[in-house]
Motif scaffolding. Sequence first.
Motif, short mmCIF file in Angstrom:
data_model
loop_
_atom_site.label_atom_id
_atom_site.label_comp_id
_atom_site.label_asym_id
_atom_site.label_seq_id
_atom_site.Cartn_x
_atom_site.Cartn_y
_atom_site.Cartn_z
N LYS A 338 0.80 -1.23 0.00
CA LYS A 338 0.00 0.00 0.00
C LYS A 338 0.83 1.28 0.00
N LEU A 339 2.15 1.16 0.03
CA LEU A 339 2.99 2.34 0.05
C LEU A 339 3.12 2.93 -1.36
N GLN A 340 3.29 4.23 -1.43
CA GLN A 340 3.45 4.85 -2.74
C GLN A 340 4.74 4.33 -3.39
N PRO A 341 4.75 4.21 -4.71
CA PRO A 341 5.87 3.56 -5.40
C PRO A 341 7.23 4.18 -5.10
N GLU A 342 7.31 5.52 -5.02
CA GLU A 342 8.60 6.15 -4.77
C GLU A 342 9.19 5.73 -3.43
N LEU A 343 8.32 5.60 -2.43
CA LEU A 343 8.78 5.19 -1.10
C LEU A 343 9.08 3.70 -1.08
N LEU A 344 8.16 2.89 -1.58
CA LEU A 344 8.35 1.44 -1.55
C LEU A 344 9.63 1.04 -2.27
N GLY A 345 9.91 1.68 -3.38
CA GLY A 345 11.09 1.33 -4.15
C GLY A 345 12.39 1.64 -3.44
N ALA A 346 12.33 2.51 -2.41
CA ALA A 346 13.54 2.92 -1.71
C ALA A 346 13.74 2.18 -0.39
N LEU A 347 12.90 1.17 -0.10
CA LEU A 347 12.97 0.46 1.17
C LEU A 347 13.73 -0.86 1.05
N ALA A 348 14.44 -1.20 2.12
CA ALA A 348 15.09 -2.50 2.23
C ALA A 348 15.02 -2.93 3.69
N PHE A 349 14.31 -4.05 3.96
CA PHE A 349 14.25 -4.61 5.31
C PHE A 349 15.28 -5.73 5.41
N ALA A 350 15.14 -6.61 6.38
CA ALA A 350 16.19 -7.61 6.63
C ALA A 350 16.48 -8.47 5.41
N ASP A 351 15.45 -9.04 4.81
CA ASP A 351 15.67 -9.93 3.67
C ASP A 351 16.33 -9.19 2.50
N GLU A 352 15.88 -7.97 2.28
CA GLU A 352 16.45 -7.20 1.17
C GLU A 352 17.89 -6.79 1.48
N LYS A 353 18.19 -6.56 2.74
CA LYS A 353 19.57 -6.22 3.11
C LYS A 353 20.50 -7.42 2.92
N LEU A 354 20.00 -8.62 3.19
CA LEU A 354 20.79 -9.82 2.91
C LEU A 354 21.12 -9.89 1.42
N GLU A 355 20.14 -9.56 0.58
CA GLU A 355 20.37 -9.58 -0.86
C GLU A 355 21.42 -8.54 -1.26
N GLU A 356 21.38 -7.36 -0.62
CA GLU A 356 22.38 -6.33 -0.92
C GLU A 356 23.78 -6.80 -0.52
N ILE A 357 23.88 -7.47 0.62
CA ILE A 357 25.17 -8.00 1.07
C ILE A 357 25.73 -8.99 0.06
N VAL A 358 24.86 -9.88 -0.41
CA VAL A 358 25.30 -10.89 -1.38
C VAL A 358 25.72 -10.24 -2.69
N LEU A 359 24.94 -9.26 -3.15
CA LEU A 359 25.29 -8.56 -4.39
C LEU A 359 26.65 -7.88 -4.28
N LEU A 360 26.89 -7.22 -3.16
CA LEU A 360 28.17 -6.54 -2.99
C LEU A 360 29.33 -7.51 -2.92
N SER A 361 29.11 -8.65 -2.28
CA SER A 361 30.19 -9.64 -2.22
C SER A 361 30.51 -10.17 -3.61
N LYS A 362 29.49 -10.34 -4.44
CA LYS A 362 29.72 -10.77 -5.82
C LYS A 362 30.52 -9.71 -6.59
N ALA A 363 30.15 -8.45 -6.39
CA ALA A 363 30.83 -7.38 -7.11
C ALA A 363 32.29 -7.26 -6.68
N VAL A 364 32.55 -7.45 -5.39
CA VAL A 364 33.93 -7.40 -4.90
C VAL A 364 34.74 -8.55 -5.48
N GLN A 365 34.13 -9.70 -5.60
CA GLN A 365 34.82 -10.88 -6.13
C GLN A 365 35.06 -10.78 -7.63
#
Length: 762
Positions: A338-365
């Motif tokens: 129910k959140l407006q798209p601009e806000l929803l698109g900018a959010l990251a909770f625990a699961d999304e933060k795990l995904e960010e961690i994995v993405l960054l580790s791939k980029a570093v490698q």
Amino acid sequence: MAYSSSLGYPRIGANREWKKALEAFWSGKIEESELHAQLQDIRLNHLSKQRDKGIDLIPVNDFSYYDHVLDTAAMFGMIPDRFEYNGGPVPVSVYFAMARGNKDATACEMTKWFNTNYHYIVPELGGITPVLTENKPLAAYREAKDKLGIEGKPVIVGPLTFLKLSKGYAASETDAWLDRLLPLYAQVLKELEQEGVNWVQVDEPILVTKLSDTDVSRLQKIYQTLKAAAPGVRIMLQTYFEAVERYQEVTQLPVDGIGLDLVHGGAGNRQSIRDFGFPQDKVLGAGVIDGRGIWKASLREKLDLLNEIAATVPSERLVIQSSCSLLHVPVTVQAETKLQPELLGALAFADEKLEEIVLLSKAVQSGASVISAELEKSEAAVTALKRSGERNRTDIQQAVAAVSAEPAQREAAFAKRLDVQQERWQLPILPTTTIGSFPQSAEVRKARQLWRKGEWNAEQYTNFIREQIDLWIQLQEEIGLDVLVHGEFERTDMVEFFGEKLAGFAFTQNGWVQSYGSRCVKPPIIFGDVAWEKPMTVKETAYAQSKTKLPVKGMLTGPITIMNWSFVRDDISREQIAYQLAYALRQEVEALESAGIGMIQVDEPAVREGLPLKEQDQKGYLEWAVKAFRLTTCTVQNSTQIHTHMCYCEFHDMIDSIIDMDADVISIETSRSHGELIQSFEENTYPLGIGLGVYDIHSPRVPDVEEMTRMIDRALRVLDPKLFWINPDCGLKTRGIGETVASLRNMVEATRLAREKYALQV
């Protein structure tokens, strides 16, 4: 190769399954065996999720039945005598009694976990001989391996942090206590080594606070002992919430890795790496993803940071992780529709933060090109919210700038206001009141749900709320309270209620986080400029006042608490956010006063929890926090009495700031640590009206008159009876009706006895 790591995962479950299981057990709806089974299912689900996200180093033993500090105390047999513990693994009945109290014993003290809104149970060490009751990290490791094939990373609270957060011993006894605890920690690690554990995460957040030379010597002793006991276990010494103190000494400790927060206090840690380098024999746990905030990371900025670090620490000695445990954020954005798209698109909770961690580790490698699409997506999301209209309201920005430039000062000093207010209200000596809320029964919650779903119209819901107000105004009068409240039956949460009525806020459907025990809160999101739009509390308060000749307090939540108990935008300073909130709340204070409400309580229970961990930053924070409170309250008449309330915390180091808030009356939540606070007032004069909570509302027990009398007697040794108020230590929302009425009757009786004893007649 850069590894990905999680420092801890939210316990509560995506749908608060953890909370529901605990409360079902406490209410007798399920047996202990079912509690264990349900919590194991939740725990294993969390581990599976982290594995499936691609996390390399998955934490175990971060899950708890209540609190991780309490878990550590139980593991080492630190059970106060009043709980009648007989040795061996601590029964759940004793464990929960320490946290919640029971009919025979008061609960252990509860206080804030550093500068967060999470509360931990304070260990009591006095008179106890510690012993290893069970190796909890080992059990957690075995469970993950046997059930899921996961080679987990056991997590344990470090010895120095555990000692520093405990009570019941003198500073001179610290080394003796360390000598008692170290062999037990060593045994835990040795057994983990024998089991084949690779990494152990030892959390020492105390290392971001001020450390003495003696503390550094203790650290050296601790980690030399632990490394000698289990040389085959790799220790990740984990810090968070700020930049580490004594960086050079800490990074030379005999451990295999150091975890640094590169978000909160990141500038300090980065500067230390630049100035002093990083040991070549250690792994760096790079906390680049914000474990406390909810905003999507700019992956490009994070990669730039990691590339900067790579000049000192090569990727094979780098672990990409969050800045702290993800305990402090909701589970997943997936449930938000129910959140407006601009806000929803900018959010990251625990699961999304795990995904960010994995993405960054791939980029570093493998280089940034492997996540090029994700880089563009994160950048677009961050930019869209930054440019939104809600973040660029020049009318609000200009008005707040003008108001915050003015002196924030009441017309008259407290002594004159006191005379005017006493003439208006004619209160007895030792006036009695409550903090604000009354029990939110199942009936109240059901009515709110029916209204929110549209099954009740506004008139039906208003009539129901008025019926509750009528009932509790009558009950308060019968009990004999001197200053009444309307009960807050229309409010779900003391912050959410106001956020729903102010511009600049958004609300999630399922963005719950743990506050203490099974108490979960759903913090609002301050994502835009804050603005008052219309009266928020006048209708219910004025109605309650119309039903009694006694004064009824208007009840507001203060600007600093709203800010500290919300997820806030990260594009402007917290000071600016506080002033926007203060300006909005000032307009509500003025609306209440215009409606004839002459006592207004502006609660600030969270002022201290926002206090920076670094001493050099504390003075500035307290100055603008006090100013925000005074901006909210300074325009009222001298005859209008301003109250405030503060929760569990150490006050001795901010008494001057509390006085500077210039509230006519402050109530402080102290029943679990009454003696310590009284000692503060023995050393510091408090010249304003004050109420020290005389009983603990977080425990289901009903305290007797004698117990409350002792509390009152102790307080009146050091506080002026003419300025002393008597009240519970917090709001009564979570308590049952029967226990609330019984406790308040006892409180009023204890007050009557105190008035007689001190010859203070009405």
